[in-house]
Write a protein that holds these residues in place. Structure first.
Motif, short mmCIF file in Angstrom:
data_model
loop_
_atom_site.label_atom_id
_atom_site.label_comp_id
_atom_site.label_asym_id
_atom_site.label_seq_id
_atom_site.Cartn_x
_atom_site.Cartn_y
_atom_site.Cartn_z
N ALA A 216 0.43 -1.12 0.18
CA ALA A 216 -0.03 0.46 0.02
C ALA A 216 0.44 1.34 -0.21
CB ALA A 216 -1.13 0.44 1.39
N VAL A 217 1.74 1.15 0.55
CA VAL A 217 2.51 2.52 1.11
C VAL A 217 3.41 2.99 -0.04
CG1 VAL A 217 5.20 3.56 1.44
CG2 VAL A 217 3.45 2.11 3.18
N THR A 220 0.84 4.08 -3.09
CA THR A 220 0.78 5.63 -2.66
C THR A 220 1.82 6.33 -3.06
OG1 THR A 220 -0.55 5.09 -0.62
CG2 THR A 220 0.33 7.17 -0.66
N TYR A 325 0.57 9.06 3.34
CA TYR A 325 0.90 8.61 4.05
C TYR A 325 0.61 8.14 5.40
CZ TYR A 325 5.64 6.14 3.28
OH TYR A 325 6.95 5.73 2.55
N CYS A 328 -3.49 6.32 3.70
CA CYS A 328 -2.98 5.54 3.64
C CYS A 328 -2.88 4.68 4.51
CB CYS A 328 -1.88 5.13 2.76
SG CYS A 328 -0.97 3.12 2.64
#
Length: 572
Positions: A216-217, A220, A325, A328
């Motif tokens: 996910a990071v 992002t 961040y 997310c």
């Protein structure tokens, strides 16, 4: 127009020795002189201890004395087990494992500091130039912001207990902070080298607590790079994504080659990862925002103000990257329908970094309100800790002493002069810090959070000096293990147990009790955990028949009258 106008006098940085001393004062209490406590602390230690005293199969297949635990990932347990192998003979196995957690915290704290420093040096983050000069140097401005971010990070209430536990989360939060630092480096100097460093960190994070969060990071970061139209950053994320998969693939390769215990934790680990995004539900969303109010205090007011103050600027990285961040991590927390505190931990480093930029524009009245809140709350909590300790030692106040005796009957801990002296010095230092803040009224940016950070350190230090023997007896299973071990003969094959992971780890470590392993064994003893509120006599697990067993012992911890353990012996 930039929202920040500051003179150079407001950017006086803390000395490096002071920053290092603050970190040590924060992390050392709680690492020294305590037993593994009930919960994740004991269960994680149990896995590390099992690995350290086991074979290669034990390292590849994480388990607690024969109890499979395929969730999360093995990296934190590997490091803790290595520390036990290296330092267990000197400090004892529990403290050796906690030393790894102390190093994890230091890595996270340094990452928060340097990430804020790099963002604070960027041209778009600098204050407006004053008409007659005197604005701060970019390096001084960055250092002061970094000091503020570190103080906010230390003051975060949600970090306090988890940073002192022997658990996967201590490594996870430090890797997230380091991953954010690598992200800043990537945007500062985009290229494949920075991308590979970012990917390696993401891979270690995947091997720590699943691949959902690092994936996910990376997605992002791709969105931020596309929004800022930084093609080099976007291209560098492709090799980062490939490198991030290597640690997990290496673990799976080792499992396929060794076949530990003729099985593999990998399918169950993958299923656990899928469950992390099984929501959202109304409960998970409400839990996230309800508990975030205290979990991320005092960061969130300053972070919200930072976003508001910089709202008119064009894509500033020092605001855009932390906000990306945060969004997310908030989304992942809402998607996890299994509400627990640990899902909020990744938010804390980024919240602290974003909050540091709110210190530059927040009004003096807000700073004073936060200061007085910290003084009243922390002084009040410290006073209650002292009052409870006095009641415990002297019996006055009588009502409070009686309540403490109900919580832990037959407590036999004696006062320790060194611990009492340390607590007194810490209390005097707290009042000196409050006097300095109120009388001097310093203009430096980090003045708004110095009392919050100092108050958290004070209260934790008081608990870990005055109350540590009491907490050990109430939360640890050491004394109960002595009772259980006395009921087992010198020679016995094994004990089959239906108990929690932390209980199994404590009994195996403190009492050297041999539990049934992965393979089916016909044990002579059976240990069951049950609740007094539900039934005094536990229900027999499905494979067993009650007529084949006889009860030989029933026990519980002195501080927990509801949790019961019953030991059975097979009838001959």
């Amino acid at each position: 127009m930039k929202p920040v106008r500051l003179p150079a006098a407001a950017t006086v940085a803390l000395p490096r020795w002071a920053i290092f001393a603050l970190c040590l004062l924060y992390i050392l209490p709680g690492l020294i002189g305590r037993d593994p406590w009930k919960g994740d602390d004991a269960s994680a230690f149990g896995m590390m201890w099992t690995m350290a005293h086991g074979s290669l199969s034990d390292w590849l297949w994480p388990h607690v004395a024969g109890m499979p635990t395929p969730e999360k990932g093995p990296l934190a347990y590997w490091i803790g087990a290595l520390f036990i192998r290296l330092f267990g003979g000197v400090f004892g196995d529990p403290m050796a494992a906690r030393l790894a957690g102390g190093i994890f915290f230091m890595i996270g704290a340094v990452s928060v500091w340097y990430a804020t420093y790099l963002l604070g040096r960027r041209p778009e983050a600098q204050p407006m130039k004053l008409a007659f000069g005197g604005q701060p140097d970019p390096r001084d401005f960055g250092r002061t912001l970094a000091d503020g971010a570190l103080l906010i990070y230390i003051a975060s209430l949600g970090l306090l207990l988890h940073s002192h536990e022997t658990s996967v989360e201590t490594l996870q939060i430090s890797l997230i902070a380091f991953l954010f630092y690598q992200s800043v480096r990537l945007f500062d100097t985009p290229g494949y080298r920075a991308g590979l460093m970012l990917g390696a960190t993401a891979g270690l994070l995947a091997l720590t607590k699943g691949w959902v969060l690092p994936l996910a990071v990376l997605l992002t970061l791709a969105g931020v790079a596309a929004y800022r139209r930084q093609g080099k950053v976007f291209k560098a994320l492709f090799p980062a994504l490939l490198l991030a998969a290597l640690p997990v693939l290496a673990w799976r390769f080792g499992l396929n080659q060794v076949h530990p215990f003729d099985s593999s934790p990998f399918p169950a680990w993958m299923e656990w990862n899928y469950r992390l995004v099984s929501g959202p539900t109304s409960e998970s969303v409400s839990y996230t925002f309800k508990y975030l109010l205290w979990f991320a205090w005092p960061a969130w007011p300053f972070a919200i103000w930072a976003v508001y103050a910089w709202r008119r600027q064009e894509k500033p990285l020092h605001i855009l990257l932390p906000v990306a961040y945060l969004l997310c991590f908030l989304l992942l927390a809402c998607l996890n329908k299994h509400s627990e505190e640990t899902i909020l931990l990744p938010i804390l480093p980024v919240f602290a970094i974003l909050a540091a930029f709110g210190l530059t524009t927040v009004k003096r009245s807000t700073i004073n309100a936060v200061d007085w809140f910290s003084v009243m709350i922390m002084t009040g909590v410290a006073g209650l800790i002292w009052l409870g300790w006095i009641a415990q030692q002297t019996g006055w106040p009588k009502g409070l002493a009686q309540q403490l005796n109900l919580l832990l009957p037959d407590y036999n801990g004696a006062s320790q002069p060194l611990a009492m002296m340390t607590a007194m010095l810490a209390t005097v230092a707290w009042f000196a810090l409050v006097y300095w803040r109120i009388s001097r009224r310093p203009a430096v940016l980090w003045r708004a959070v110095v009392l919050s950070g100092g108050g958290v350190i004070l209260c934790w230090l008081l608990l870990m000096t005055l109350w540590l023997p009491w907490l050990n007896q109430r939360i640890s299973y050491a004394s109960l293990t002595t009772e259980l071990s006395a009921k087992l003969p010198v020679k016995y094959k094994c004990v089959d147990a239906y108990i929690g992971a932390s209980q199994r780890a404590s009994f195996a470590y403190f009492g050297d009790i041999r539990f049934a392993g992965f393979s089916d064994q016909r044990c002579d003893y059976l240990l069951l955990q049950h609740s007094r509120k539900r039934n005094l006599v536990p229900d027999m697990p499905e494979p067993y028949e009650a007529r084949q067993w006889e009860s030989v012992w029933i026990g519980h911890r002195a501080g927990d009258k509801d949790e019961l353990f019953t030991l059975y012996r097979r009838r001959r």
